[in-house]
Design an enzyme around this catalytic site. Structure first.
Site: not given
Ligand code: GLP
Length: 239
Positions: A135, A67, A142, A137
């Site tokens: 949440n 992403d 989402e 995702h």
């Molecule tokens: C973002 C990214 C996700 C990631 C998530 C969790 O929203 N788009 O790909 O998995 O954050 O991030 P973290 O690993 O910093 O908790």
């Protein structure tokens, strides 16, 4: 789904890195699906250490990231592209010509088609690394009423904006992102999802023990034939 619980994030990083590096050594021009966020950083650090020790080369590996934010220049310090350069690409021999990224500033339809075709032309993703949002995702898919298909442009939820805003100290965090869709993620041959910390415990429980529903997008991994879930004790605390 195979679930493994480790004492801390570093142990997860070592474990995931070994799977990836062994695969790269056996298949030097394989295709890796990469994620951003804090969760995969120890894995990337362990991969860098293996590269520095001369035990693996990534020079023929192709990569696709999950992403990218919209309305943010690619070179901005908070773009996911910059994150990957900082945390993996610049510290290994990954060839930047082999790096695939969604363009968050391109038109949604053409970019979605381009990315799907590029992944297909590369032979599909062999190993996809994933984190999970609080949440539930995955990538930036989402919670919603249906599972998404190919890459698309998403309006981020308040929960995600709150979680990720801490990284934006100069400009407001973008409200939109381009993300690979659920179907495109599910096509990966192997998936490794990493979750650490208390804030992920409920999402982890919903993913593993809940019903398969787009209201917890990660729950779709219950339907994947080779999904490995790597957790620390805090993230596993509600299982
Ligand atoms: C973002 C990214 C996700 C990631 C998530 C969790 O929203 N788009 O790909 O998995 O954050 O991030 P973290 O690993 O910093 O908790």
């Amino acid at each position: 789904m195979e679930v493994r619980v480790f004492r801390n994030a570093e142990e997860i990083g070592q474990y995931a890195s070994k799977i990836i590096c062994d695969y790269v050594n056996a298949n030097p021009s394989c295709v890796l699906g990469l994620a951003t966020g804090a969760s995969p950083v120890p894995t990337y650090s362990a991969m860098i250490a293996e590269y520095e020790a001369g035990r693996v080369s990534f020079k023929n590996v192709r990569t696709f990231n999950l992403d990218e934010y919209c309305d943010l220049p690619k070179e901005h310090k908070n773009s996911y592209y910059s994150f990957m350069v900082e945390n993996l690409f610049s510290k290994t021999d990954i060839n930047m010509d082999n790096v695939g990224f969604l363009d968050g500033n391109a038109s949604e339809e053409s970019e979605s088609k381009r990315y799907a075709q590029a992944i297909k032309a590369a032979g599909g993703i062999d190993i996809q690394i994933l984190g999970i949002g609080r949440n539930g995702h995955i990538a930036f898919n989402e919670p919603s009423d249906e599972f998404t298909d190919e890459a698309w442009k998403v309006k981020l939820t308040d929960s995600t904006i709150e979680a990720n805003s801490i990284y934006f100290d100069d400009i407001p965090m973008p409200r939109y992102a381009m993300t690979m869709g659920i179907c495109s993620i599910m096509r990966a041959k192997k998936i490794i999802l990493i979750a650490t910390g208390d804030s992920k415990a409920q999402a982890v429980r919903d993913m593993i023990n809940g019903e398969v529903t787009p209201h917890c997008p990660a729950s779709v991994l219950q339907r994947h034939g080779d999904a490995l879930i790597l957790l620390d004790e805090a993230a596993a605390s509600l299982l």
